[in-house]
Scaffold this active site. Sequence first.
Site, mmCIF file in Angstrom:
data_model
loop_
_atom_site.group_PDB
_atom_site.id
_atom_site.type_symbol
_atom_site.label_atom_id
_atom_site.label_comp_id
_atom_site.label_asym_id
_atom_site.label_seq_id
_atom_site.Cartn_x
_atom_site.Cartn_y
_atom_site.Cartn_z
ATOM 1 N N ASP A 115 4.885 -3.692 -7.195
ATOM 2 C CA ASP A 115 4.559 -3.387 -5.806
ATOM 3 C C ASP A 115 4.696 -1.881 -5.659
ATOM 4 O O ASP A 115 5.800 -1.337 -5.715
ATOM 5 C CB ASP A 115 5.518 -4.115 -4.867
ATOM 6 C CG ASP A 115 5.260 -3.825 -3.398
ATOM 7 O OD1 ASP A 115 4.457 -2.916 -3.090
ATOM 8 O OD2 ASP A 115 5.857 -4.495 -2.548
ATOM 9 N N ASN B 243 -4.997 2.217 -9.092
ATOM 10 C CA ASN B 243 -6.101 1.526 -8.423
ATOM 11 C C ASN B 243 -5.684 0.837 -7.133
ATOM 12 O O ASN B 243 -6.498 0.701 -6.219
ATOM 13 C CB ASN B 243 -6.707 0.497 -9.398
ATOM 14 C CG ASN B 243 -7.640 -0.461 -8.697
ATOM 15 O OD1 ASN B 243 -8.773 -0.113 -8.351
ATOM 16 N ND2 ASN B 243 -7.172 -1.693 -8.469
ATOM 17 N N TYR C 145 -8.321 4.894 6.551
ATOM 18 C CA TYR C 145 -8.605 4.738 5.125
ATOM 19 C C TYR C 145 -9.209 6.005 4.526
ATOM 20 O O TYR C 145 -8.727 6.526 3.514
ATOM 21 C CB TYR C 145 -9.547 3.558 4.893
ATOM 22 C CG TYR C 145 -9.967 3.398 3.449
ATOM 23 C CD1 TYR C 145 -9.090 2.841 2.517
ATOM 24 C CD2 TYR C 145 -11.224 3.816 3.009
ATOM 25 C CE1 TYR C 145 -9.458 2.701 1.189
ATOM 26 C CE2 TYR C 145 -11.600 3.678 1.690
ATOM 27 C CZ TYR C 145 -10.723 3.117 0.785
ATOM 28 O OH TYR C 145 -11.091 2.987 -0.534
ATOM 29 N N LYS D 255 -7.599 8.602 1.528
ATOM 30 C CA LYS D 255 -8.182 8.925 0.233
ATOM 31 C C LYS D 255 -8.428 10.429 0.090
ATOM 32 O O LYS D 255 -8.374 10.971 -1.020
ATOM 33 C CB LYS D 255 -9.483 8.136 0.037
ATOM 34 C CG LYS D 255 -9.271 6.639 -0.177
ATOM 35 C CD LYS D 255 -8.506 6.360 -1.459
ATOM 36 C CE LYS D 255 -8.461 4.877 -1.790
ATOM 37 N NZ LYS D 255 -7.792 4.603 -3.079
ATOM 38 N N THR E 148 -15.885 -5.922 -2.761
ATOM 39 C CA THR E 148 -14.510 -6.386 -2.957
ATOM 40 C C THR E 148 -13.964 -6.849 -1.622
ATOM 41 O O THR E 148 -14.592 -6.660 -0.571
ATOM 42 C CB THR E 148 -13.606 -5.270 -3.509
ATOM 43 O OG1 THR E 148 -13.420 -4.276 -2.494
ATOM 44 C CG2 THR E 148 -14.207 -4.618 -4.749
#
Length: 234
Positions: free
Chosen positions: A58, A85, A159, A163, A192
């Site tokens: 985790d 990832n 999000y 990144k 995904t």
Amino acid sequence: MSKQTIALVTGANKGIGYEIAAGLGMTVGVGARDPRRGEEAAAKLRAAGVDAFFVPLDVTDDESVAAAAKVFEERFGRLDVLVNNAAIAGGWPDAPSTATPEGIRAVVETNVIGVVRVTNAMLPLLNRSARPRIVNLSSHVASLTLQSAQDLGGVSGTYSPSKTFLNAITVQYAKELENIKVNGACPGYVATDLNGFQGTDTPADGARIAIRLATLPDDGPTGGLFDHSGPVPW
């Protein structure tokens, strides 16, 4: 790189992470939070001929990450490739005017702090490798240049900035770690659960750039952001 090269892929029980583990051609630790899913993924990879094993991991938990590092220490004494990832999306679209501090913290904890936590725990092992590589899974939506020039799927207050933060961390690691090639990978618009399987590319398609960066030759780049076509602007 030979099959005896040792790799860890976080969030590798499904999606792009699974396909990266499948395509590396290495002895690979399948990092996953869920023991059942992690064991199932590792077993599926082994059935396909991959030298894979499950690593409970985790990325948001210090003890879990330390335990994962201990697995590689005791089993191999080193780590050659780290692919960060694991990530979460939060809401999308997610306008900054409606984003909450709690939501931002949750995404950054996984997408940025989790990468730092895992990377720092694995650095002593990576430093024992003859050809260490670190690949951080980024996104085209992290590029300030691309975001300013075109529509990349709506407004994102959580999000996308997470990144972008990861990109900045990637550059700083590359500057500091002169003995390790550190790069960011943009897998593309992959179907995904991160995007409700709306992507146009397959997870195997998305995995290709991470695999390429994980297996760079000694004269390969470091401190860059890349997709299948080449460099991506910051």
